[in-house]
Design an enzyme around this catalytic site. Sequence first.
Site, mmCIF file in Angstrom:
data_model
loop_
_atom_site.group_PDB
_atom_site.id
_atom_site.type_symbol
_atom_site.label_atom_id
_atom_site.label_comp_id
_atom_site.label_asym_id
_atom_site.label_seq_id
_atom_site.Cartn_x
_atom_site.Cartn_y
_atom_site.Cartn_z
ATOM 1 N N ASN A 190 1.515 4.370 -1.796
ATOM 2 C CA ASN A 190 0.629 5.155 -2.670
ATOM 3 C C ASN A 190 0.606 4.696 -4.128
ATOM 4 O O ASN A 190 -0.424 4.793 -4.784
ATOM 5 C CB ASN A 190 0.977 6.646 -2.582
ATOM 6 C CG ASN A 190 2.355 6.965 -3.086
ATOM 7 O OD1 ASN A 190 3.256 6.115 -3.075
ATOM 8 N ND2 ASN A 190 2.556 8.186 -3.526
ATOM 9 N N LYS A 213 10.754 -5.201 0.208
ATOM 10 C CA LYS A 213 9.812 -5.008 1.326
ATOM 11 C C LYS A 213 8.750 -3.988 0.918
ATOM 12 O O LYS A 213 9.052 -2.800 0.768
ATOM 13 C CB LYS A 213 10.528 -4.507 2.581
ATOM 14 C CG LYS A 213 9.585 -4.523 3.796
ATOM 15 C CD LYS A 213 10.089 -3.710 4.970
ATOM 16 C CE LYS A 213 9.774 -2.242 4.861
ATOM 17 N NZ LYS A 213 8.343 -1.899 4.854
ATOM 18 N N GLY A 265 9.750 7.016 -0.605
ATOM 19 C CA GLY A 265 8.947 7.270 0.588
ATOM 20 C C GLY A 265 9.234 8.657 1.123
ATOM 21 O O GLY A 265 9.600 9.562 0.370
ATOM 22 N N GLY A 270 13.970 8.475 4.110
ATOM 23 C CA GLY A 270 15.005 8.415 3.062
ATOM 24 C C GLY A 270 16.353 8.907 3.568
ATOM 25 O O GLY A 270 17.394 8.287 3.327
ATOM 26 N N GLU A 289 13.785 8.339 -3.657
ATOM 27 C CA GLU A 289 12.847 9.379 -4.084
ATOM 28 C C GLU A 289 12.027 9.702 -2.844
ATOM 29 O O GLU A 289 11.422 8.811 -2.252
ATOM 30 C CB GLU A 289 12.005 8.849 -5.242
ATOM 31 C CG GLU A 289 11.350 9.941 -6.042
ATOM 32 C CD GLU A 289 9.917 10.144 -5.638
ATOM 33 O OE1 GLU A 289 9.690 11.062 -4.810
ATOM 34 O OE2 GLU A 289 9.048 9.413 -6.113
ATOM 35 N N CYS A 323 3.675 11.874 -4.233
ATOM 36 C CA CYS A 323 4.794 12.787 -3.975
ATOM 37 C C CYS A 323 4.769 13.899 -5.014
ATOM 38 O O CYS A 323 5.356 14.954 -4.821
ATOM 39 C CB CYS A 323 6.122 12.057 -3.929
ATOM 40 S SG CYS A 323 6.288 10.800 -5.151
HETATM 41 C C1 UN1 Z 1 4.403 9.668 -6.699
HETATM 42 O O1 UN1 Z 1 3.977 10.766 -6.964
HETATM 43 O O2 UN1 Z 1 4.301 9.224 -5.534
HETATM 44 O O3 UN1 Z 1 3.924 11.547 -11.768
HETATM 45 C C2 UN1 Z 1 5.038 8.818 -7.729
HETATM 46 C C3 UN1 Z 1 3.026 11.001 -11.149
HETATM 47 C C4 UN1 Z 1 3.044 9.490 -10.988
HETATM 48 C C5 UN1 Z 1 3.396 9.122 -9.571
HETATM 49 C C6 UN1 Z 1 4.774 9.275 -9.131
HETATM 50 N N1 UN1 Z 1 3.909 8.888 -11.950
HETATM 51 O O4 UN1 Z 1 2.107 11.637 -10.673
#
Ligand code: UN1
Length: 526
Positions: A190, A213, A265, A270, A289, A323
């Site tokens: 993403n 990867k 992911g 995770g 994360e 996320c």
């Molecule tokens: C994610 O949300 O997958 O804070 C990563 C945010 C971005 C994305 C973080 N820096 O929305």
Amino acid sequence: MPANPATLPRVTYSNIAEDFTAVHAHLDSLIPQFKASLSAQTRANRIAGRQDSEGTAYRAVSPIDRDIVLGSFVEASAAALHRAVGAAHAAYPAWSALDWQARVEHLEHVAREFERRKYELSVACLLEVGKSRMEAVGEIEETIDLIRYYCAEMAANNGYARDMKRAFSRERTQVVLRAHGVFGVISPFNFPVALSVAMITGALVAGNCVVYKPSPMAGLTGHLLIECFEAAGLPPGAVNLVCGGATVGEALVGHPAINGIAFTGSHAVGMRIFRSMAARPFALPVIAEMGGKNPTYVTRSADITTAASGVMRSAFGLQGQKCSSGSKVYVHDAIYDDFMQALLKLTRAIRIGNPEDQAIFMGPVINAAAAERFDRAAASVRQQGRFETGGQRLSGELFDKGYYVEPSIAVGLPEDHYLHREEQFLPFLTVKRFTDLQRAIADGNSVLYGLTAGIYTREDEELQLFLKRAEAGVLYANRASGATTGAWPGIQTFCGWKGSGASHKGGLGPWYVPQFMREQSHTVME
Ligand code: UN1
């Protein structure tokens, strides 16, 4: 005359009110040019700065339109993966022995490379993930800033070396943080550039070497970003690229010579990594994360316009595939109708389609599996609640060539329905009503995750209650650009609490880089 790309305004996810006409004009000419340059040719993996094509080639297409071929990539064989780990170990003694200043210099060179290729990488990201123009350019800007931020942190902490107290005048002690060795870096689709580069840079600047990867859905950006690292003249093997899916990921995590894993992911993957690493003879770092189920609270004192904008952008930006996406909103009874009216108006006005077009806010979801997950969620809402808007897949013309779904808002679901609790990674928002903020926050907390949360309020007491009680690493109040999204390097930190993280320190912040290091105390008699 077209503007010089170096002078165009920066896109940062949250500066939504700026005039980006010149950026769009540049993208208008670049997108067709970049598409024309794509070929089905196989891009081999990169090991010790050289091509390695051992493994099974697979073809990748754009989620926007399956007729757009992004290229062919190689699912690394077990032997190729083993070579990559070996190459990283071979590079490690020299790379880790460099002064931190020299490593920072290399990484500043990498940042300049990303700056130079900013719009090309943005377009690659747009085509590979189906991001809107603003999301795609914002991601590369974030990438540039995060490399520079981690370098600046290295400098601000003197390379993480500190003088300690002396027990005797002749005894000098210094505490230093030192690298672990070789990190496996496993990243999601993403934010294929920002999240990959964050983990790779954290590992490298600290003195580790990397086997990287990318997501199997993000081989193109994976290759382009490795080119930026290679262009900075890092020693061959300091960073290596192996493409592939779960098999390669598992082989990397299970490789006996790996000294740590950085992963972004899903929670399920995770935790599987965490448990598998725990089965080793001794503990190694797992920096993970792992997603979120991020609530927003719209209180009776909220500014409705700001709240509707923030909730809509956070739920549906990047098709809900962050996320940090705000996938659940708690709305106070007293303003429920007004807020829903404003939110529905904004949601129904969303333009869905080909994100190559500047007017498009939502592109496709990433793949067939995501579209099927959407169908299951929609069926469940029809059975147990109802849609205020959305709920359908889109079809006809371009929509038949990718995976396009409507931004969807579900109400009236049972209190503990799975859509209130589980991350979907879809443009799917569920709504709950509340009268007691404290109880609403407790309910918002009562999930596996704890990544981000947002509130809209004009009362300090409500704000303080939220700041004190919300169980998440990233809290936002009264943001129009995103209720729960839009963290930026050096501005927010991005720390997953509970099921959202494994290390209790966040990306983008001051305690990220030290996670890639281990402490050593040096006491020397003078
Ligand atoms: C994610 O949300 O997958 O804070 C990563 C945010 C971005 C994305 C973080 N820096 O929305």
